[in-house]
Design a protein around this motif. Structure first.
Motif, PDB file in Angstrom:
ATOM      1  N   LEU A   1       9.800   9.130  -1.648  1.00  0.00           N
ATOM      2  CA  LEU A   1       9.669   8.053  -2.625  1.00  0.00           C
ATOM      3  C   LEU A   1       9.849   8.612  -4.023  1.00  0.00           C
ATOM      4  O   LEU A   1       9.085   9.457  -4.467  1.00  0.00           O
TER       5      LEU A   1
ATOM      6  N   PHE B   1      10.573   7.702  -8.183  1.00  0.00           N
ATOM      7  CA  PHE B   1      10.470   6.710  -9.239  1.00  0.00           C
ATOM      8  C   PHE B   1      11.819   6.528  -9.929  1.00  0.00           C
ATOM      9  O   PHE B   1      12.486   7.517 -10.286  1.00  0.00           O
TER      10      PHE B   1
ATOM     11  N   LEU C   1      12.210  -0.140  -3.374  1.00  0.00           N
ATOM     12  CA  LEU C   1      10.928  -0.834  -3.447  1.00  0.00           C
ATOM     13  C   LEU C   1      10.596  -1.194  -4.882  1.00  0.00           C
ATOM     14  O   LEU C   1      10.770  -0.396  -5.795  1.00  0.00           O
TER      15      LEU C   1
ATOM     16  N   ASP D   1      -1.563  -1.384 -17.191  1.00  0.00           N
ATOM     17  CA  ASP D   1      -1.955   0.021 -17.090  1.00  0.00           C
ATOM     18  C   ASP D   1      -1.571   0.674 -15.767  1.00  0.00           C
ATOM     19  O   ASP D   1      -1.866   1.841 -15.550  1.00  0.00           O
ATOM     20  N   LEU D   2      -0.940  -0.069 -14.880  1.00  0.00           N
ATOM     21  CA  LEU D   2      -0.470   0.450 -13.582  1.00  0.00           C
ATOM     22  C   LEU D   2      -1.589   1.075 -12.754  1.00  0.00           C
ATOM     23  O   LEU D   2      -1.331   1.923 -11.902  1.00  0.00           O
ATOM     24  N   ARG D   3      -2.809   0.662 -12.960  1.00  0.00           N
ATOM     25  CA  ARG D   3      -3.876   1.285 -12.169  1.00  0.00           C
ATOM     26  C   ARG D   3      -3.855   0.812 -10.726  1.00  0.00           C
ATOM     27  O   ARG D   3      -4.444   1.446  -9.864  1.00  0.00           O
ATOM     28  N   GLU D   4      -3.239  -0.279 -10.480  1.00  0.00           N
ATOM     29  CA  GLU D   4      -3.007  -0.725  -9.107  1.00  0.00           C
ATOM     30  C   GLU D   4      -1.618  -1.316  -9.038  1.00  0.00           C
ATOM     31  O   GLU D   4      -1.336  -2.286  -9.724  1.00  0.00           O
ATOM     32  N   GLN D   5      -0.769  -0.710  -8.257  1.00  0.00           N
ATOM     33  CA  GLN D   5       0.582  -1.223  -8.081  1.00  0.00           C
ATOM     34  C   GLN D   5       0.688  -1.841  -6.694  1.00  0.00           C
ATOM     35  O   GLN D   5       0.308  -1.224  -5.697  1.00  0.00           O
ATOM     36  N   PHE D   6       1.221  -3.036  -6.664  1.00  0.00           N
ATOM     37  CA  PHE D   6       1.410  -3.745  -5.410  1.00  0.00           C
ATOM     38  C   PHE D   6       2.904  -3.837  -5.131  1.00  0.00           C
ATOM     39  O   PHE D   6       3.679  -4.246  -5.997  1.00  0.00           O
ATOM     40  N   PHE D   7       3.260  -3.452  -3.919  1.00  0.00           N
ATOM     41  CA  PHE D   7       4.677  -3.321  -3.595  1.00  0.00           C
ATOM     42  C   PHE D   7       5.205  -4.533  -2.833  1.00  0.00           C
ATOM     43  O   PHE D   7       4.481  -5.182  -2.068  1.00  0.00           O
ATOM     44  N   GLY D   8       6.484  -4.765  -3.019  1.00  0.00           N
ATOM     45  CA  GLY D   8       7.183  -5.772  -2.253  1.00  0.00           C
ATOM     46  C   GLY D   8       7.693  -5.182  -0.948  1.00  0.00           C
ATOM     47  O   GLY D   8       7.506  -3.999  -0.672  1.00  0.00           O
TER      48      GLY D   8
ATOM     49  N   GLU E   1      10.402   1.834 -14.949  1.00  0.00           N
ATOM     50  CA  GLU E   1       9.311   0.875 -15.110  1.00  0.00           C
ATOM     51  C   GLU E   1       9.550   0.030 -16.347  1.00  0.00           C
ATOM     52  O   GLU E   1       9.977   0.553 -17.386  1.00  0.00           O
TER      53      GLU E   1
ATOM     54  N   ARG F   1       9.703   1.478 -20.177  1.00  0.00           N
ATOM     55  CA  ARG F   1       8.731   2.447 -20.699  1.00  0.00           C
ATOM     56  C   ARG F   1       8.927   3.838 -20.107  1.00  0.00           C
ATOM     57  O   ARG F   1       8.492   4.825 -20.675  1.00  0.00           O
ATOM     58  N   ASN F   2       9.563   3.894 -18.950  1.00  0.00           N
ATOM     59  CA  ASN F   2       9.727   5.195 -18.314  1.00  0.00           C
ATOM     60  C   ASN F   2      10.926   5.140 -17.377  1.00  0.00           C
ATOM     61  O   ASN F   2      11.220   4.080 -16.788  1.00  0.00           O
TER      62      ASN F   2
ATOM     63  N   TYR G   1      11.283   1.968  -7.118  1.00  0.00           N
ATOM     64  CA  TYR G   1      11.275   3.256  -6.435  1.00  0.00           C
ATOM     65  C   TYR G   1      12.378   3.257  -5.394  1.00  0.00           C
ATOM     66  O   TYR G   1      12.677   2.230  -4.783  1.00  0.00           O
TER      67      TYR G   1
END
Lengths: 114, 112
Positions: free
Chosen positions: B43, B45, B90, B97-104, B48, B55-56, B35
């Motif tokens: 922010l 996108f 970022l 499934d990207l249901r939880e994304q954790f960022f650096g 991915e 994929r996107n 991102y």
């Protein structure tokens, strides 16, 4: 259209006040996920919560609580008894089931004054 | 478990140069997203990757590219830098499934 709106650009409160951050979303999908992230001055986005569209149960985690209402397409976040350490930018985000990305709102900057 | 790491943390480049940013996901995470964050656009996108496949992709010019390696580490490249590319970049990792994304912590790029 898929969209997240955080109408509150900046909120300033005094420590120990309760504060609610608003989030309104738009999506055509019936299966989707909503998120809240916190961004402190260091810049890293900290994951707070995820909610899926089939679970409207409100959630409480310590001083944090979330109110998800599909009828109004809102996913609001309340901080009870705010503290100076809560000062940050808070982002609401949306992911629909078939997508591989998050759509973020513009963020709400929260300033908690001592 | 170690979090998402990004290197370098800060970069200063001049217009016309190119830059490569690196991201190492959380162990076991095979999806990596990128991102761009700017004061004006917020922010946004970029792209991915999952199992080395994109994929996107977001609405960014072809100057922005990325790749993912077999160990799930990812790099993004920006060629022919413009002043408007100055931003916090970022990286986020998640399961498929990207249901939880954790960022650096991000890479702050300044283009002069």
């Amino acid at each position: 259209a898929q969209k997240v709106t955080q109408a509150q650009t900046e909120i300033s409160v005094v420590e120990k006040e309760d504060v609610t951050l608003d989030c309104v979303y738009e999506t055509r999908d019936t299966t989707y996920y909503l998120f809240w992230y916190k961004q402190p001055p260091s810049g890293e986005l900290v994951f707070l919560i995820r909610r899926n569209s089939f679970d409207e149960q409100n959630e409480i985690s310590g001083r944090y609580s979330w109110n998800f209402q599909k009828s109004t397409s809102s996913f609001n976040f309340t901080i009870t008894a705010s503290q100076v350490v809560d000062s940050a930018v808070y982002f609401c985000a949306l992911k629909w089931d078939s997508s591989y990305k998050l759509i973020f709102g513009s963020g709400t900057r929260l300033l908690v004054r001592p | 478990k170690a979090g998402v790491t990004q290197t370098p943390r800060y970069l200063i480049k001049t217009r016309g140069q190119q830059v490569t940013l690196s991201c190492s996901p959380i162990s076991g995470h095979r999806s990596v997203s990128w991102y761009q964050q700017t004061p004006g656009q917020g922010l946004q996108f970029l792209f991915e990757y999952f199992s080395e496949t994109q994929r996107n992709k977001g609405n960014f010019p072809g100057r922005f590219s990325g790749r993912q390696f077999s160990n799930s580490r990812s790099e993004m490249n920006v060629s022919t830098l413009e002043l408007g590319d100055s931003a916090l970049y970022l990286c986020a990792s998640s399961l498929a499934d990207l249901r939880e994304q954790f960022f650096g912590p991000g890479t702050r790029l300044t283009v002069l």
